[in-house]
Motif scaffolding. Sequence first.
Motif, PDB file in Angstrom:
ATOM      1  N   LEU A 104       0.861  -1.180   0.000  1.00 55.99           N
ATOM      2  CA  LEU A 104       0.000   0.000   0.000  1.00 55.99           C
ATOM      3  C   LEU A 104       0.894   1.227   0.000  1.00 55.99           C
ATOM      4  CD1 LEU A 104      -1.739  -2.394   0.999  1.00 55.99           C
ATOM      5  CD2 LEU A 104      -2.944  -0.798   2.483  1.00 55.99           C
ATOM      6  N   ARG A 105       0.688   2.133  -0.949  1.00 50.31           N
ATOM      7  CA  ARG A 105       1.594   3.265  -1.136  1.00 50.31           C
ATOM      8  C   ARG A 105       0.809   4.572  -1.090  1.00 50.31           C
ATOM      9  NH1 ARG A 105       3.920   1.258  -6.842  1.00 50.31           N
ATOM     10  NH2 ARG A 105       1.677   1.342  -7.223  1.00 50.31           N
ATOM     11  N   ALA A 106       1.377   5.589  -0.441  1.00 44.82           N
ATOM     12  CA  ALA A 106       0.713   6.891  -0.349  1.00 44.82           C
ATOM     13  C   ALA A 106       1.747   8.004  -0.429  1.00 44.82           C
ATOM     14  CB  ALA A 106      -0.087   7.012   0.936  1.00 44.82           C
ATOM     15  N   ALA A 107       1.347   9.104  -1.108  1.00 44.06           N
ATOM     16  CA  ALA A 107       2.211  10.282  -1.228  1.00 44.06           C
ATOM     17  C   ALA A 107       1.352  11.528  -1.381  1.00 44.06           C
ATOM     18  CB  ALA A 107       3.161  10.137  -2.410  1.00 44.06           C
ATOM     19  N   THR A 132     -11.292  -4.392   1.632  1.00 47.71           N
ATOM     20  CA  THR A 132     -11.826  -3.582   2.731  1.00 47.71           C
ATOM     21  C   THR A 132     -10.689  -2.907   3.483  1.00 47.71           C
ATOM     22  OG1 THR A 132     -13.785  -4.976   2.985  1.00 47.71           O
ATOM     23  CG2 THR A 132     -13.118  -3.657   4.896  1.00 47.71           C
ATOM     24  N   ALA A 133      -9.611  -3.654   3.741  1.00 52.22           N
ATOM     25  CA  ALA A 133      -8.448  -3.076   4.421  1.00 52.22           C
ATOM     26  C   ALA A 133      -7.817  -1.972   3.580  1.00 52.22           C
ATOM     27  CB  ALA A 133      -7.427  -4.170   4.719  1.00 52.22           C
ATOM     28  N   VAL A 134      -7.780  -2.167   2.278  1.00 54.43           N
ATOM     29  CA  VAL A 134      -7.222  -1.155   1.375  1.00 54.43           C
ATOM     30  C   VAL A 134      -8.039   0.127   1.442  1.00 54.43           C
ATOM     31  CG1 VAL A 134      -6.978  -0.563  -1.076  1.00 54.43           C
ATOM     32  CG2 VAL A 134      -6.078  -2.740  -0.218  1.00 54.43           C
ATOM     33  N   ARG A 135      -9.346  -0.002   1.365  1.00 55.66           N
ATOM     34  CA  ARG A 135     -10.199   1.187   1.388  1.00 55.66           C
ATOM     35  C   ARG A 135     -10.081   1.911   2.731  1.00 55.66           C
ATOM     36  NH1 ARG A 135     -15.888  -0.052  -1.587  1.00 55.66           N
ATOM     37  NH2 ARG A 135     -16.069   2.184  -1.152  1.00 55.66           N
ATOM     38  N   ARG A 136      -9.962   1.141   3.791  1.00 59.54           N
ATOM     39  CA  ARG A 136      -9.820   1.761   5.113  1.00 59.54           C
ATOM     40  C   ARG A 136      -8.490   2.525   5.195  1.00 59.54           C
ATOM     41  NH1 ARG A 136      -9.246  -2.512   7.981  1.00 59.54           N
ATOM     42  NH2 ARG A 136     -11.486  -2.946   8.052  1.00 59.54           N
ATOM     43  N   TRP A 137      -7.402   1.930   4.714  1.00 62.15           N
ATOM     44  CA  TRP A 137      -6.072   2.534   4.807  1.00 62.15           C
ATOM     45  C   TRP A 137      -6.023   3.850   4.046  1.00 62.15           C
ATOM     46  CZ3 TRP A 137      -1.584   3.679   1.933  1.00 62.15           C
ATOM     47  CH2 TRP A 137      -0.385   3.737   2.660  1.00 62.15           C
ATOM     48  N   GLY A 139      -8.670   5.613   3.075  1.00 59.29           N
ATOM     49  CA  GLY A 139      -9.648   6.525   3.654  1.00 59.29           C
ATOM     50  C   GLY A 139      -9.090   7.280   4.848  1.00 59.29           C
ATOM     51  N   GLU A 140      -8.278   6.596   5.665  1.00 56.26           N
ATOM     52  CA  GLU A 140      -7.662   7.246   6.824  1.00 56.26           C
ATOM     53  C   GLU A 140      -6.724   8.374   6.404  1.00 56.26           C
ATOM     54  OE1 GLU A 140      -5.800   3.941   8.680  1.00 56.26           O
ATOM     55  OE2 GLU A 140      -7.621   3.271   9.745  1.00 56.26           O
ATOM     56  N   ARG A 141      -6.276   8.342   5.158  1.00 57.00           N
ATOM     57  CA  ARG A 141      -5.355   9.359   4.656  1.00 57.00           C
ATOM     58  C   ARG A 141      -6.050  10.352   3.732  1.00 57.00           C
ATOM     59  NH1 ARG A 141      -3.424   5.001   6.282  1.00 57.00           N
ATOM     60  NH2 ARG A 141      -1.322   4.817   7.156  1.00 57.00           N
ATOM     61  N   GLY A 142      -7.363  10.258   3.647  1.00 58.14           N
ATOM     62  CA  GLY A 142      -8.118  11.162   2.800  1.00 58.14           C
ATOM     63  C   GLY A 142      -7.870  10.968   1.323  1.00 58.14           C
ATOM     64  N   LEU A 143      -7.537   9.740   0.934  1.00 57.46           N
ATOM     65  CA  LEU A 143      -7.202   9.436  -0.452  1.00 57.46           C
ATOM     66  C   LEU A 143      -8.168   8.409  -1.033  1.00 57.46           C
ATOM     67  CD1 LEU A 143      -3.338   9.019  -0.034  1.00 57.46           C
ATOM     68  CD2 LEU A 143      -4.509  10.950  -1.114  1.00 57.46           C
ATOM     69  N   PRO A 144      -8.408   8.456  -2.340  1.00 57.51           N
ATOM     70  CA  PRO A 144      -9.180   7.390  -2.986  1.00 57.51           C
ATOM     71  C   PRO A 144      -8.366   6.109  -3.005  1.00 57.51           C
ATOM     72  CG  PRO A 144      -8.263   8.841  -4.636  1.00 57.51           C
ATOM     73  CD  PRO A 144      -7.946   9.472  -3.305  1.00 57.51           C
ATOM     74  N   ALA A 145      -9.039   4.990  -2.972  1.00 57.17           N
ATOM     75  CA  ALA A 145      -8.350   3.699  -3.008  1.00 57.17           C
ATOM     76  C   ALA A 145      -8.178   3.255  -4.456  1.00 57.17           C
ATOM     77  CB  ALA A 145      -9.150   2.657  -2.231  1.00 57.17           C
TER      78      ALA A 145
END
Length: 331
Positions: A104-107, A132-137, A139-145
Amino acid sequence: MVRITAADVGKRVSVRRLGEPGVTGEKFTDTVGVLTSWDNGVLLITRRDGESVRIPESSLVAGKVVPPAPARRRGPAASYEELARIASRAWRPVESQDLGEWELRAAAGFTRRANSVLPLGDPGMPLDEALTAVRRWYGERGLPAYVQTATGAEGTQELLCAELERRDWTREVTAELWIGALAPLADRAESSAVVLSREADEAWLSRYQRKGMSEVALRVLGSGPSVWFATVPGAGAPAAIGRCVVDGRWAGFAAVEVDPALRRQGLASAVMAALARRALDEGASAAWLQVETDNAGARAMYAGMGFAAHHAYHHYRAPGRADDERQRNHR
């Protein structure tokens, strides 16, 4: 003769079917791709470009299993997984987390590549739980999955694509990863106008298409094992720029941009050749880049440089997001 059954789901197949009643044209239609399902008398075949074709079992006149990927006629040999990992290391997120063999990557939303899941194996749980875990992760960062998948080569993810579509995940972006030999690119005419640097300075950034560059974006641009930026100075903003990441035998090219008023003057070739020579000096021998499927000009240019498509890659977005999410950077 039809030599495939539902037991061949997940294999690459070639099928021939009768043309649709009332539709003019050829009597038979051939389809090659991965058989991703065979349910209720309907075959679902995902082609190399990621498009899925539904074929009624009753219309089949022939079908067989074929080799998982055609032999490449040119360029370096490479597996999908090797290229996926190389491409990921060349464009790193600022935050990541493993979910089994998924990353799972976020920037902060800077490009889909740095803000999507890279699934290179088993997530360690049933698919619905993983999504579900992906969408939660995210979502917690205010990002689309988003989930990044690939099609069209041995080991790619046609089955996962079909499962995502079955769950109403929307495919928003399709591009291709192309590969080629590095030495012929480096052998192109040398230009003293190209300046190489380890950092993207203000001049380089003024030509880069993405506006409102943040600290996070700069971290992503500067990420990778050995990163080089090329600039052809111009009046005001540079005439051309490019970026290259050297990682073992691979050199990855990106952000090759030319002043629209100065195109077709060999500036893009000069930038890539200068970066290729530096990559050769560091021990690389093969090259890769990513190009969108609708960018005819870039595709023609890269084909002329000896590149060829290895596989297609896609970004699937989870259902239920607002339409303004579509406007996020996606390359």
